[in-house]
Design a protein around this motif. Structure first.
Motif: not given
Length: 130
Positions: A86-92, A94-101, A106-108, A110-117
Motif C-alpha cells: 500500500d503506497s500510502e502506508k509505505v509513505r506513512q 517513512g514519515q513516522y521513521r523520520h519522526a523517530g518512531l 510504526i507497526s501498531k 499502521l496495523g501491520v506486522s513489524r516485518a511489513t514495516v
C-alpha cells in the motif's frame, strides 16, 4: 540414536560417521530399528537399512519435484502470494521513521506486522537512493 535416518543424509555419510565413531571405540545402536554395530551382522544390517532409508528419501524428493512440475504445468505457482504494498502506508512508514518512531511503534500505528514495516522502510530507502 533414535532412528537410523536421522544420523546421515546418505548411505556413504552414515557409514563414514559410524566408522569414525568406531575408530574412537564408540558403537552405534538404533533404538527404533534395533541395529547395533558391535558385530559383523549389525554392520551389514546398518548398510542395508541405510541404503533403504536413502532410497526412500530419494523417492520422496522425486515425487515432490514431479508434483511441483505438474502443478506448474497447470499454471499453479507455489509459495505465498505476492502482495503489492500500500503506497500510502509505505509513505506513512517513512514519515513516522523520520519522526523517530521505532518499527514496532510504526507497526501498531499502521496495523501491520513489524516485518511489513521493515519491508516498507526498505522501499522508502530504495526510493530515496534512486
Amino acid at each position: 540414536m533414535w532412528k537410523l535416518d536421522r544420523l546421515g543424509r546418505n548411505t556413504r555419510q552414515l557409514l563414514d560417521l559410524v566408522d569414525s565413531l568406531e575408530s574412537q571405540g564408540i558403537y552405534f545402536r538404533s533404538l527404533t530399528e534395533g541395529i547395533t554395530t558391535t558385530g559383523p551382522m549389525g554392520k551389514a544390517m546398518l548398510t542395508v537399512m541405510s541404503a533403504f532409508a536413502q532410497l526412500e528419501r530419494d523417492q520422496l524428493a522425486e515425487r515432490t519435484r514431479a508434483g511441483l512440475a505438474a502443478a506448474a504445468a497447470r499454471g499453479r505457482k507455489g509459495g505465498r502470494p505476492t502482495v503489492t504494498p500500500d503506497s500510502e502506508k509505505v509513505r506513512q512508514a517513512g514519515q513516522y521513521r523520520h519522526a523517530g518512531l521505532t518499527p514496532p511503534e510504526i507497526s501498531k500505528l499502521l496495523g501491520v506486522s513489524r516485518a511489513t514495516v521493515y519491508r516498507y522502510l526498505a522501499l522508502v530507502t530504495d526510493e530515496a537512493n534512486e
